[in-house]
Motif scaffolding. Sequence first.
Motif, PDB file in Angstrom:
ATOM      1  N   PHE A  54      26.831   0.414  -4.753  1.00 35.04           N
ATOM      2  CA  PHE A  54      27.105   0.236  -6.181  1.00 35.04           C
ATOM      3  C   PHE A  54      26.171  -0.855  -6.704  1.00 35.04           C
ATOM      4  CE2 PHE A  54      31.283   1.105  -4.092  1.00 35.04           C
ATOM      5  CZ  PHE A  54      31.408   2.426  -4.499  1.00 35.04           C
TER       6      PHE A  54
ATOM      7  N   ALA B   5      25.222  -1.919  -9.403  1.00 39.17           N
ATOM      8  CA  ALA B   5      25.573  -2.729 -10.578  1.00 39.17           C
ATOM      9  C   ALA B   5      26.404  -3.953 -10.190  1.00 39.17           C
ATOM     10  CB  ALA B   5      26.348  -1.887 -11.590  1.00 39.17           C
ATOM     11  N   ILE B   6      26.976  -3.941  -8.955  1.00 38.86           N
ATOM     12  CA  ILE B   6      27.748  -5.096  -8.496  1.00 38.86           C
ATOM     13  C   ILE B   6      26.780  -6.136  -7.953  1.00 38.86           C
ATOM     14  CG2 ILE B   6      29.498  -5.912  -6.863  1.00 38.86           C
ATOM     15  CD1 ILE B   6      30.790  -3.252  -6.917  1.00 38.86           C
TER      16      ILE B   6
ATOM     17  N   ALA C 259      30.237  -8.474 -14.244  1.00 36.08           N
ATOM     18  CA  ALA C 259      29.338  -7.380 -14.591  1.00 36.08           C
ATOM     19  C   ALA C 259      28.858  -7.555 -16.023  1.00 36.08           C
ATOM     20  CB  ALA C 259      30.065  -6.041 -14.445  1.00 36.08           C
TER      21      ALA C 259
ATOM     22  N   CYS D  71      36.681  -9.565 -12.309  1.00 32.87           N
ATOM     23  CA  CYS D  71      37.920  -9.030 -11.735  1.00 32.87           C
ATOM     24  C   CYS D  71      38.176  -9.722 -10.396  1.00 32.87           C
ATOM     25  CB  CYS D  71      37.750  -7.529 -11.546  1.00 32.87           C
ATOM     26  SG  CYS D  71      39.134  -6.718 -10.763  1.00 32.87           S
TER      27      CYS D  71
ATOM     28  N   HIS E 161      37.408 -13.354   3.953  1.00 34.06           N
ATOM     29  CA  HIS E 161      38.479 -12.524   4.496  1.00 34.06           C
ATOM     30  C   HIS E 161      37.938 -11.687   5.642  1.00 34.06           C
ATOM     31  CE1 HIS E 161      41.074 -13.289   0.965  1.00 34.06           C
ATOM     32  NE2 HIS E 161      39.942 -13.257   0.295  1.00 34.06           N
TER      33      HIS E 161
ATOM     34  N   TRP F 199      38.906  -8.253   8.467  1.00 34.37           N
ATOM     35  CA  TRP F 199      39.804  -7.150   8.816  1.00 34.37           C
ATOM     36  C   TRP F 199      39.569  -6.737  10.260  1.00 34.37           C
ATOM     37  CZ3 TRP F 199      37.876  -8.065   4.172  1.00 34.37           C
ATOM     38  CH2 TRP F 199      38.765  -8.074   3.110  1.00 34.37           C
TER      39      TRP F 199
ATOM     40  N   LEU G 281      36.180  -1.432 -12.417  1.00 38.00           N
ATOM     41  CA  LEU G 281      36.280  -2.544 -11.467  1.00 38.00           C
ATOM     42  C   LEU G 281      37.528  -2.324 -10.623  1.00 38.00           C
ATOM     43  CD1 LEU G 281      35.736  -3.876 -14.597  1.00 38.00           C
ATOM     44  CD2 LEU G 281      35.009  -5.745 -13.128  1.00 38.00           C
ATOM     45  N   ALA G 282      37.479  -2.692  -9.345  1.00 35.93           N
ATOM     46  CA  ALA G 282      38.622  -2.494  -8.448  1.00 35.93           C
ATOM     47  C   ALA G 282      38.894  -3.771  -7.669  1.00 35.93           C
ATOM     48  CB  ALA G 282      38.344  -1.345  -7.487  1.00 35.93           C
ATOM     49  N   ALA G 283      40.129  -4.269  -7.755  1.00 33.90           N
ATOM     50  CA  ALA G 283      40.561  -5.406  -6.930  1.00 33.90           C
ATOM     51  C   ALA G 283      41.479  -4.848  -5.845  1.00 33.90           C
ATOM     52  CB  ALA G 283      41.294  -6.444  -7.768  1.00 33.90           C
TER      53      ALA G 283
ATOM     54  N   ALA H 197      43.764  -5.621  -2.322  1.00 38.87           N
ATOM     55  CA  ALA H 197      44.398  -6.492  -1.325  1.00 38.87           C
ATOM     56  C   ALA H 197      44.793  -5.578  -0.172  1.00 38.87           C
ATOM     57  CB  ALA H 197      45.613  -7.206  -1.911  1.00 38.87           C
TER      58      ALA H 197
ATOM     59  N   VAL I 158      37.092   3.022  -0.336  1.00 42.83           N
ATOM     60  CA  VAL I 158      35.951   2.938  -1.248  1.00 42.83           C
ATOM     61  C   VAL I 158      35.378   4.330  -1.524  1.00 42.83           C
ATOM     62  CG1 VAL I 158      33.600   2.060  -1.494  1.00 42.83           C
ATOM     63  CG2 VAL I 158      35.421   0.552  -0.695  1.00 42.83           C
TER      64      VAL I 158
ATOM     65  N   VAL J 119      30.792   2.081 -11.057  1.00 47.95           N
ATOM     66  CA  VAL J 119      31.522   0.971 -10.437  1.00 47.95           C
ATOM     67  C   VAL J 119      30.704  -0.296 -10.631  1.00 47.95           C
ATOM     68  CG1 VAL J 119      32.517   0.055  -8.302  1.00 47.95           C
ATOM     69  CG2 VAL J 119      32.541   2.531  -8.723  1.00 47.95           C
ATOM     70  N   VAL J 120      31.214  -1.251 -11.427  1.00 51.45           N
ATOM     71  CA  VAL J 120      30.424  -2.431 -11.774  1.00 51.45           C
ATOM     72  C   VAL J 120      30.986  -3.731 -11.197  1.00 51.45           C
ATOM     73  CG1 VAL J 120      29.501  -1.438 -13.897  1.00 51.45           C
ATOM     74  CG2 VAL J 120      31.640  -2.743 -13.980  1.00 51.45           C
ATOM     75  N   GLY J 121      32.123  -3.678 -10.534  1.00 50.07           N
ATOM     76  CA  GLY J 121      32.640  -4.922  -9.985  1.00 50.07           C
ATOM     77  C   GLY J 121      33.888  -4.693  -9.184  1.00 50.07           C
ATOM     78  N   GLY J 122      34.297  -5.752  -8.481  1.00 48.60           N
ATOM     79  CA  GLY J 122      35.495  -5.636  -7.687  1.00 48.60           C
ATOM     80  C   GLY J 122      35.781  -6.907  -6.939  1.00 48.60           C
ATOM     81  N   ASP J 123      36.871  -6.863  -6.194  1.00 49.23           N
ATOM     82  CA  ASP J 123      37.302  -8.021  -5.424  1.00 49.23           C
ATOM     83  C   ASP J 123      38.052  -7.495  -4.211  1.00 49.23           C
ATOM     84  OD1 ASP J 123      37.746 -10.783  -4.931  1.00 49.23           O
ATOM     85  OD2 ASP J 123      39.804 -10.532  -5.609  1.00 49.23           O
ATOM     86  N   LEU J 124      37.906  -8.227  -3.097  1.00 46.43           N
ATOM     87  CA  LEU J 124      38.480  -7.767  -1.837  1.00 46.43           C
ATOM     88  C   LEU J 124      39.183  -8.936  -1.178  1.00 46.43           C
ATOM     89  CD1 LEU J 124      38.662  -5.555   0.309  1.00 46.43           C
ATOM     90  CD2 LEU J 124      36.401  -6.236   1.109  1.00 46.43           C
ATOM     91  N   SER J 125      40.505  -8.782  -0.934  1.00 50.95           N
ATOM     92  CA  SER J 125      41.289  -9.829  -0.282  1.00 50.95           C
ATOM     93  C   SER J 125      42.042  -9.232   0.886  1.00 50.95           C
ATOM     94  CB  SER J 125      42.332 -10.417  -1.243  1.00 50.95           C
ATOM     95  OG  SER J 125      41.737 -11.132  -2.275  1.00 50.95           O
TER      96      SER J 125
ATOM     97  N   ALA K 206      44.217  -2.472  -7.511  1.00 49.40           N
ATOM     98  CA  ALA K 206      44.308  -2.644  -8.966  1.00 49.40           C
ATOM     99  C   ALA K 206      42.958  -2.285  -9.568  1.00 49.40           C
ATOM    100  CB  ALA K 206      44.677  -4.084  -9.314  1.00 49.40           C
TER     101      ALA K 206
ATOM    102  N   THR L 241      40.575  -1.493 -13.027  1.00 51.43           N
ATOM    103  CA  THR L 241      40.359  -1.628 -14.465  1.00 51.43           C
ATOM    104  C   THR L 241      39.257  -0.654 -14.862  1.00 51.43           C
ATOM    105  OG1 THR L 241      40.963  -3.970 -14.449  1.00 51.43           O
ATOM    106  CG2 THR L 241      39.658  -3.199 -16.313  1.00 51.43           C
TER     107      THR L 241
END
Lengths: 262, 262
Positions: free
Chosen positions: A15, A17-18, A23, A32, A260, A262, B73-75, B77, B88, B102-108, B117, B119
């Motif tokens: 991706f 754009a990330i 963004a 986010c 993090h 996994w 965007l996808a967060a 957990a 993904v 897909v322009v952004g995200g977060d991974l925990s 989550a 957006t």
Amino acid sequence: MTGEFELLARWRQRFPAIGDDAAVIGPLLLACDAVVGGVDFTAATPPADVGWKAVVANVSDIAAMGGTPRWLLAAVAAPAGTDLDGLVDGVAGAAAEYGCEVVGGDLSSVDGPLVVAVTVVGEAPDGAVLRSGARPGDVIYVTGPLGAAAASGWRRRPVARVAEGQAARRAGATAMIDVSDGLAADLAHLADASGVGFALDRVPVAEGASAEQALHGGEDFELLYTGPPGLAGIVVGRCVADPGQRTLAGSPLPPGGWQHRW
Amino acid sequence: MTGEFELLARWRQRFPAIGDDAAVIGPLLLACDAVVGGVDFTAATPPADVGWKAVVANVSDIAAMGGTPRWLLAAVAAPAGTDLDGLVDGVAGAAAEYGCEVVGGDLSSVDGPLVVAVTVVGEAPDGAVLRSGARPGDVIYVTGPLGAAAASGWRRRPVARVAEGQAARRAGATAMIDVSDGLAADLAHLADASGVGFALDRVPVAEGASAEQALHGGEDFELLYTGPPGLAGIVVGRCVADPGQRTLAGSPLPPGGWQHRW
């Protein structure tokens, strides 16, 4: 076991754009970030503080682009017994503090820890400062001393450096990132994106924190940026042409920082 | 114990910009929805299907405004052992299906069930269809038969009705919502926002589903909209002036529908 940075590197190829803290979509910025119980906070943390910090983490991403936070959405997965009104008070309080309007959200139950995923939309009509613009010879700055979050374990009401980010953009900052994973890790992200190395001269240490915490502790939400000499902020070093040179006071500096797994 | 709808009603008073499937910011739409393990899916659900559905739930919110989904965007957990690449793949597949970048995200990491989550940012340059525009005498339509999701327990790859929502907007739909909580509940949301009542004549039931599932089962992601006679779609009834009149074939219809409780 796979580390977060390795996974994110793979997904960034997929991706393209990330890559930045937020963004860039025309004049808009989108950030986010989620905070997770048991990882980012404990069961003893007041939900109002959780909500506050979830907002600040995202506002800080907008700040790191030199933008202005404007709108906010929050998706909440909450276990039974969660003080939801307290959580919303924290979200609303931080949103008001930073001039964000709460425009949407989602609420789910969960048989697990509280998860709060916030999206903040910001504006940067005159352009955003990316991670990728640093050039050899640029001076490296931070907005304040580091390590306070790591030293205290949990900062109740961290501060996002919105005005400082905007000022850095106007003054000609070439690249910027917020210190969320730790100075060493975040400077490595910026250097990777820009294709430069760096020579740090010093690291400003917050009161009560150790040098290790200042280098590798995350969640300080100070801004780290590069640009010509004479910008506001604390000078910590300079960018160099060799991407392989990454030093602190002449010694190699491994990225380290929280990730993090996994 | 407090129900989701009561909490949301309270927060909508506090945050008046919240109220539709997506927030309207000039020509942009913002939707934010999370899916939660143990609530929206089970441990046996393939992560790729989880990612797909998380995207479709948000794309459907954009569709329900008559808009075009554009950015995502996808967060996430994720507990240890989660097939993150599969997840993904699902997010990316659904994003591509609906023309989202897909322009952004977060991974925990999380010591609990998987939470995704998402957006989605959409565009509606010619205006969005809100929930609040229905008027007495308007015909009520749905885009397809209902209850399939409830009948099957889990639809692997639900469909968001983007083209149908855009067509309804162009043809003069006065109000629109997607059927995510169930026809009875979502029509009640639309009627509440518009200040009207309704008289349903019939409910189209999907193959293999019961009338109860068609009325109260959620997550069908069909669109429910109002407007003048002659629009595309299945006619199910009409709006009436008395907000207290809410009937199906002449009998009172309680809202029902799924809601989270704390």
